[in-house]
Design a protein around this motif. Structure first.
Motif, short mmCIF file in Angstrom:
data_model
loop_
_atom_site.label_atom_id
_atom_site.label_comp_id
_atom_site.label_asym_id
_atom_site.label_seq_id
_atom_site.Cartn_x
_atom_site.Cartn_y
_atom_site.Cartn_z
N CYS A 3 0.84 -1.20 0.00
CA CYS A 3 0.00 0.00 0.00
C CYS A 3 0.88 1.25 0.00
O CYS A 3 1.81 1.36 0.81
CB CYS A 3 -0.91 0.01 1.23
N PHE A 4 0.53 2.19 -0.89
CA PHE A 4 1.37 3.36 -1.12
C PHE A 4 0.54 4.61 -1.35
O PHE A 4 -0.62 4.52 -1.78
CB PHE A 4 2.27 3.10 -2.34
N LEU A 5 1.14 5.74 -1.08
CA LEU A 5 0.54 7.05 -1.36
C LEU A 5 1.47 7.79 -2.31
O LEU A 5 2.69 7.82 -2.11
CB LEU A 5 0.42 7.88 -0.08
N PHE A 6 0.90 8.39 -3.36
CA PHE A 6 1.66 9.22 -4.29
C PHE A 6 1.03 10.61 -4.34
O PHE A 6 -0.19 10.73 -4.44
CB PHE A 6 1.63 8.65 -5.71
N THR A 7 1.86 11.64 -4.29
CA THR A 7 1.39 13.01 -4.42
C THR A 7 1.76 13.52 -5.80
O THR A 7 2.92 13.46 -6.21
CB THR A 7 2.02 13.92 -3.34
N LYS A 8 0.76 14.05 -6.50
CA LYS A 8 0.97 14.52 -7.87
C LYS A 8 1.76 15.81 -7.90
O LYS A 8 1.49 16.74 -7.16
CB LYS A 8 -0.37 14.73 -8.57
N GLY A 9 2.74 15.84 -8.79
CA GLY A 9 3.56 17.02 -9.00
C GLY A 9 3.10 17.80 -10.23
O GLY A 9 1.94 17.71 -10.64
N VAL A 10 4.03 18.52 -10.80
CA VAL A 10 3.72 19.37 -11.95
C VAL A 10 4.59 18.99 -13.14
O VAL A 10 5.65 18.39 -12.99
CB VAL A 10 3.92 20.87 -11.64
N ILE A 11 4.12 19.36 -14.30
CA ILE A 11 4.90 19.21 -15.54
C ILE A 11 5.16 20.63 -16.03
O ILE A 11 4.22 21.38 -16.29
CB ILE A 11 4.13 18.39 -16.59
N PRO A 12 6.43 21.01 -16.13
CA PRO A 12 6.73 22.38 -16.56
C PRO A 12 6.31 22.63 -18.00
O PRO A 12 6.25 21.71 -18.81
CB PRO A 12 8.25 22.49 -16.38
N PRO A 13 6.02 23.88 -18.32
CA PRO A 13 5.65 24.20 -19.71
C PRO A 13 6.83 23.96 -20.63
O PRO A 13 7.99 24.06 -20.24
CB PRO A 13 5.28 25.68 -19.64
N THR A 14 6.51 23.66 -21.87
CA THR A 14 7.55 23.47 -22.88
C THR A 14 7.58 24.70 -23.78
O THR A 14 6.56 25.34 -24.00
CB THR A 14 7.27 22.22 -23.73
N ALA A 15 8.74 25.02 -24.27
CA ALA A 15 8.87 26.14 -25.19
C ALA A 15 8.26 25.75 -26.52
O ALA A 15 8.47 24.65 -27.01
CB ALA A 15 10.35 26.51 -25.33
N GLU A 16 7.54 26.68 -27.10
CA GLU A 16 6.92 26.38 -28.40
C GLU A 16 7.65 27.04 -29.53
O GLU A 16 8.28 27.99 -29.46
CB GLU A 16 5.46 26.85 -28.38
#
Length: 151
Positions: free
Chosen positions: A138-151
């Motif tokens: 049994c585990f807990l995961f906390t969601k992080g972020v994905i940085p924006p990519t340059a277009e």
């Protein structure tokens, strides 16, 4: 089937992972966890399933699309063994390897006392039950972020 998506990620799980925001937590649990009753108390309010696979295999699928939160010390947590809080059984060692692989570095898998784990699980966004039959899967995961990519 979709390109580059792990086939274990069913529509319900994908919906939850996409709906979760930065800092939301999910529970990945074994077959002995009170998954349905805990899931009813979460933000999503219903149980999700990735049946027939180990916790490590389900984690691989989830972590292929969900980053862990680098702003907190406990973005990946495990239920500690009653009476042996420092022991890491094989199920937890396997999951540690999946986390490290997904994040591309050694990532701390922190210990949470069993009853505290249940309380944290009730405040999670969702619960995903697996086919893991070994104890303490049994585990807990906390969601992080994905940085924006340059277009």
């Amino acid at each position: 089937m979709l390109k580059t998506l792990d086939p274990l990620l069913n529509a319900d799980v994908l919906y939850a992972l996409k709906a979760m925001g930065h800092g939301d937590r999910l529970v990945l649990c074994d077959t002995n966890f009170p998954a349905d009753s805990i899931a009813r108390q979460t933000a999503l309010g219903r149980l999700l399933r990735i049946d027939g696979v180990s916790a490590a295999r389900a984690a691989r699928a989830i972590l292929s699309v969900m980053p862990l939160d680098s702003f907190v010390d406990d973005a990946a947590a495990r239920m500690e063994i009653v009476g042996s809080p420092d022991e890491l059984p094989p199920v937890q060692q396997e999951l540690q390897r999946e986390i490290d692989h997904a994040e591309g570095r050694s990532w701390p898998l922190v210990s949470v006392e069993r009853m505290a784990f249940y309380e944290q699980a009730k405040r999670a966004y969702c619960v995903i039950a697996t086919g893991e039959t070994r104890f303490y899967g049994c585990f807990l995961f906390t969601k992080g972020v994905i940085p924006p990519t340059a277009e």
